[in-house]
Design an enzyme around this catalytic site. Structure first.
Site, short mmCIF file in Angstrom:
data_model
loop_
_atom_site.label_atom_id
_atom_site.label_comp_id
_atom_site.label_asym_id
_atom_site.label_seq_id
_atom_site.Cartn_x
_atom_site.Cartn_y
_atom_site.Cartn_z
N ASP A 15 -16.40 6.04 20.96
CA ASP A 15 -15.41 6.01 19.89
C ASP A 15 -16.19 6.09 18.57
O ASP A 15 -17.40 5.82 18.54
CB ASP A 15 -14.60 4.73 19.97
CG ASP A 15 -13.71 4.53 18.77
OD1 ASP A 15 -12.85 5.39 18.52
OD2 ASP A 15 -13.90 3.52 18.05
N ASP A 17 -14.58 5.41 14.72
CA ASP A 17 -14.18 4.38 13.75
C ASP A 17 -14.29 3.00 14.37
O ASP A 17 -13.64 2.69 15.36
CB ASP A 17 -12.73 4.61 13.30
CG ASP A 17 -12.57 5.89 12.50
OD1 ASP A 17 -13.46 6.18 11.70
OD2 ASP A 17 -11.55 6.58 12.68
#
Length: 336
Positions: A15, A17
């Site tokens: 991932d 953010d």
């Protein structure tokens, strides 16, 4: 020496953010952790629910943060949404885009016709994060959805981690349209499995590890995709949310940050850990022992997930200090 976590997997799906960066700043240690994976020959993929940027722009941003990346290593929820619509609609169908130019480009690449205003010809609405989205944009989408257009959301993340803290995400705007229309969108990105399978397949992986900071997207997506996962505490997840996580959102491993990839897998696993002991006493879990607070959290999560009891009581001063460091109450209070 025990095997490092990274030794057990043949690709790593990150991932972005809250895991690799916060807004314009890399999370400390993230670049070095990803670099050492590449040095070891491990394939790396970046899987993001943020639909506001094209893969090339995401790769450019990562390189600015001293993280090697190519557009082909980036999988976005905008790509997933456009692919879904391309499979469902006839070529050239009009799709109202509620999002950035990057989402509009993905729709066009899927053989569809992006538009910005509602009309009888609009077959679908696709909604992705755009900081510039305003009432007029929502109004156009509302008209199209009420007229029967298919509605696809790139993601339903209610918040977006930034260097200023959690700010409204695409899911918050989706919620506004749900209230206005009474409709529910189909979700293309995390936590649905296809985005993860596509990323893993592009790396030729048979045993990938998903790495993320959100239980409801990153970790739930890994569960849906049948993949092991590492949750890091650099973004949205907290000790309290981990302790109370539902089965569909429970990670395999827990680490402070991406540096955990080089730590022994057994020490990162959600399971009883050396130095700590937890046992159920009525409506609370009693923690005793001494050591790393995260090891205590792994121990407590294992028992809480097994028993359904999430209130914790310290059985001594070391446990009280560790629980305080984790931000957890130590007197048997209910954790929400």
């Amino acid at each position: 020496m025990a095997d490092a976590l990274q030794a057990g997997y043949d690709a790593f799906l990150f991932d972005l953010d809250g895991t690799v960066y916060h807004g314009p700043r890399a999370i400390p240690g993230a670049a070095a952790a990803i670099r050492q994976l590449r040095d070891a020959g491990a394939p790396v993929r970046f899987v993001t629910n943020n639909a506001s940027k094209a893969p090339g722009a995401v790769a450019d941003q990562l390189r600015e943060l001293d993280i090697e990346a190519t557009p082909g290593e980036v999988s976005t929820s905008a790509q997933a949404a456009a692919k879904l619509l391309g499979e469902r609609l006839p070529g050239g169908a009009a799709v109202l885009v509620l999002g950035t130019a990057a989402l509009e480009a993905e729709v066009a690449d899927a053989g569809l016709a992006p538009v910005r205003q509602a009309g009888d010809h609009v077959a679908a609405v696709v909604q992705g994060h755009n900081p510039a989205t305003g009432w007029a944009d929502l109004a156009e989408a509302c008209v199209a959805i009420r007229a029967g257009a298919v509605w696809v959301a790139c993601n339903v993340d209610t918040t977006l981690p930034t260097e200023r803290g959690l700010l409204p995400g695409n899911g918050s705007m989706v919620a506004a349209l749900r209230t206005a229309t009474g409709a529910t969108p189909e979700v293309a990105g995390k936590p649905e499995a296809p985005l993860f399978h596509t990323a893993a397949g592009s790396a030729g992986a048979t045993r990938p590890l998903t790495v993320g900071d959100r239980l409801d997207t990153d970790i739930a997506g890994a569960v849906n995709a049948g993949m092991d996962s590492l949750c890091v505490l650099t973004g949205v997840a907290t000790p309290a949310t981990l302790l109370t996580a539902v089965p569909a959102e429970r990670p395999t491993y827990l680490g402070a940050d991406l540096g955990a990839l080089t730590e022994p897998a057994d020490e990162l696993r959600i399971a009883p850990q050396p130095g700590w002991h937890a046992q159920r006493d009525g409506d609370a879990l009693v923690a005793t022992g001494e050591g790393d607070p995260l090891a205590l959290l792994r121990t407590l999560c294992a028992l809480a997930w097994d028993t359904g009891v999430t209130a914790v009581r310290a059985g001594g001063e070391p446990a009280r200090r560790a629980l305080a460091e984790l931000g957890l109450p130590s007197g048997g209070e209910l954790i929400r």
